[in-house]
Motif scaffolding. Sequence first.
Motif, PDB file in Angstrom:
ATOM      1  N   LEU A 127      37.743  36.404  29.006  1.00 37.88           N
ATOM      2  CA  LEU A 127      39.050  36.285  29.667  1.00 37.88           C
ATOM      3  C   LEU A 127      38.940  35.618  31.037  1.00 37.88           C
ATOM      4  O   LEU A 127      39.876  34.946  31.478  1.00 37.88           O
ATOM      5  CB  LEU A 127      39.676  37.681  29.818  1.00 37.88           C
ATOM      6  CG  LEU A 127      40.061  38.357  28.500  1.00 37.88           C
ATOM      7  CD1 LEU A 127      40.408  39.822  28.724  1.00 37.88           C
ATOM      8  CD2 LEU A 127      41.236  37.640  27.836  1.00 37.88           C
ATOM      9  N   TYR A 131      40.862  32.185  32.155  1.00 37.32           N
ATOM     10  CA  TYR A 131      41.771  32.097  33.302  1.00 37.32           C
ATOM     11  C   TYR A 131      41.360  30.983  34.253  1.00 37.32           C
ATOM     12  O   TYR A 131      42.209  30.257  34.773  1.00 37.32           O
ATOM     13  CB  TYR A 131      41.816  33.439  34.043  1.00 37.32           C
ATOM     14  CG  TYR A 131      42.863  33.455  35.118  1.00 37.32           C
ATOM     15  CD1 TYR A 131      44.215  33.469  34.787  1.00 37.32           C
ATOM     16  CD2 TYR A 131      42.519  33.396  36.464  1.00 37.32           C
ATOM     17  CE1 TYR A 131      45.196  33.445  35.774  1.00 37.32           C
ATOM     18  CE2 TYR A 131      43.493  33.379  37.447  1.00 37.32           C
ATOM     19  CZ  TYR A 131      44.822  33.405  37.099  1.00 37.32           C
ATOM     20  OH  TYR A 131      45.798  33.355  38.058  1.00 37.32           O
ATOM     21  N   ALA A 176      45.594  40.415  30.665  1.00 35.18           N
ATOM     22  CA  ALA A 176      44.120  40.388  30.574  1.00 35.18           C
ATOM     23  C   ALA A 176      43.533  41.662  31.187  1.00 35.18           C
ATOM     24  O   ALA A 176      42.585  42.239  30.652  1.00 35.18           O
ATOM     25  CB  ALA A 176      43.583  39.159  31.289  1.00 35.18           C
ATOM     26  N   VAL A 186      35.508  42.009  28.989  1.00 34.59           N
ATOM     27  CA  VAL A 186      36.315  40.780  29.028  1.00 34.59           C
ATOM     28  C   VAL A 186      35.838  39.798  27.962  1.00 34.59           C
ATOM     29  O   VAL A 186      36.498  38.796  27.693  1.00 34.59           O
ATOM     30  CB  VAL A 186      36.264  40.087  30.420  1.00 34.59           C
ATOM     31  CG1 VAL A 186      36.997  40.895  31.460  1.00 34.59           C
ATOM     32  CG2 VAL A 186      34.822  39.820  30.851  1.00 34.59           C
ATOM     33  N   LEU A 209      49.602  38.937  27.678  1.00 27.29           N
ATOM     34  CA  LEU A 209      48.682  37.802  27.551  1.00 27.29           C
ATOM     35  C   LEU A 209      49.343  36.680  26.741  1.00 27.29           C
ATOM     36  O   LEU A 209      49.311  35.504  27.127  1.00 27.29           O
ATOM     37  CB  LEU A 209      47.387  38.242  26.867  1.00 27.29           C
ATOM     38  CG  LEU A 209      46.276  37.203  26.802  1.00 27.29           C
ATOM     39  CD1 LEU A 209      45.622  37.034  28.171  1.00 27.29           C
ATOM     40  CD2 LEU A 209      45.212  37.599  25.791  1.00 27.29           C
TER      41      LEU A 209
END
Length: 476
Positions: A127, A131, A176, A186, A209
């Motif tokens: 994640l 990002y 997230a 993650v 998300l």
Amino acid sequence: MIHSLPALGPALPEILLAVAAIGLLLYGALVGEKSVNTVNGLAIAALFAALVLVVLGPAGPVDTFNGSFRVDAFGRFLKVLALIGAGAALAMSVDWLKIEKQSRFEYAILVLLSTLGMMMMISAGDLIALYMGLELMSLALYVIAANNRDSVRSTEAGLKYFVLGALSSGMLLYGASLIYGFTGSVNFGRIAEAAQAPSLGLVFGIVFLFAGLCFKVSAVPFHMWTPDVYEGAPTPVTAFFASAPKVAAIAVFIRVAVEALPHVTPQWQQILVFVSIASMALGAFAAIGQRNLKRLMAYSSIGHMGYALVGLAAGSEEGVRGVLVYMTIYMAMTLGTFACLLSMRRKDGMVETIDDLSGLARTSPLMAFMLAALMFSLAGIPPLAGFLAKYYVFLAAIQAGLYTLAVIGVLASVVGAYYYLRIVKVMYFDEPAPRFEPMPTELRAILAISSLFIILFFVYPAPLLTAAGAAARALF
């Protein structure tokens, strides 16, 4: 340090783009506005070199940076697509920006940085990497939306995109953080292991998300920015928005859904079915009253993202293959259409309404024929590529038992055909408007390649289907 150098190998295309962007930025800052042509040329060369590195890179699944960065057949397929889209959009914009006196060396560098973000997104294995890639792509896009500083519409487009983009980033981050909180990781693989039985908190995380990702693909109800930004931004910037970033955002959507959340498919399937139906319906009905071609293409792109998400909603390997074929064909159709839009220039400047295409078949028969082929393909009329793209995603939905979704998709296609066919009617049956200026060579080349691909795809679709099939298999 020496031991960690081989770990950089899979990320060579990304490293090349990062180094090229920084080097060109320094060169442009030192030389000033005289560097525009050199920077543009070198930026296109850097994109091509990155494409070669992606194609020649490792074929099998390779994880590096502790699983944050993943290279596999799926990633390679979509990186090739994103790099072709970015390179074509940059090549189309060079001449246009020069004539409109909006040429700045920063433009090509921002396209490079945005493409770097896309490639990070496509290869994201967790994640945090997702990002980082998303923000790198988005920040560059906010700036180039406002590339024409002297235009109120362009500045407004950049500001709207920035404000709504910041909101969507917040939603995505919140989602997230919830997913991390309820699974304890993650990393996509570990999230999949931890999420065998979905908890309420995890479902909330998935909703937030997916809301952030829906904004990036401009799916309803997070589509509000699309028509205004498409219309306000300079036309070559809109061409870029409509092609490569959409590919990267769909790639992340697929990777998160299939790799991180395979055991909670029924939960995210409901979200995607709703978003898909809403996007197809809005794309079909909202575009009917549009007179501006860029706004029409905005609503068209919302509808087409709805069709692409039909394949993902199926949650199967066939569905993902359908999405990949759809995105390839969609990008070809979009780049071809924008090549025509960018060549709509008369002595008194650019024009962009449907009425400006009146009688184009008599003043420029070849351009009219190619644009008509692209419109028929966007409408999904057989035997053109656009029809086959829809066929594969609807077939996957039917195989997954989503009959209602497939039927609504077909009905939305019928409604959407109206505004595409109206453009063809205007070109072939209305009284001719004044002739356009001659088409620049790069626009002619991109229009010819995309039109031939769309028209002849049904003759030999095997290479694309095989590549898309191999890419989809890499995820399952």
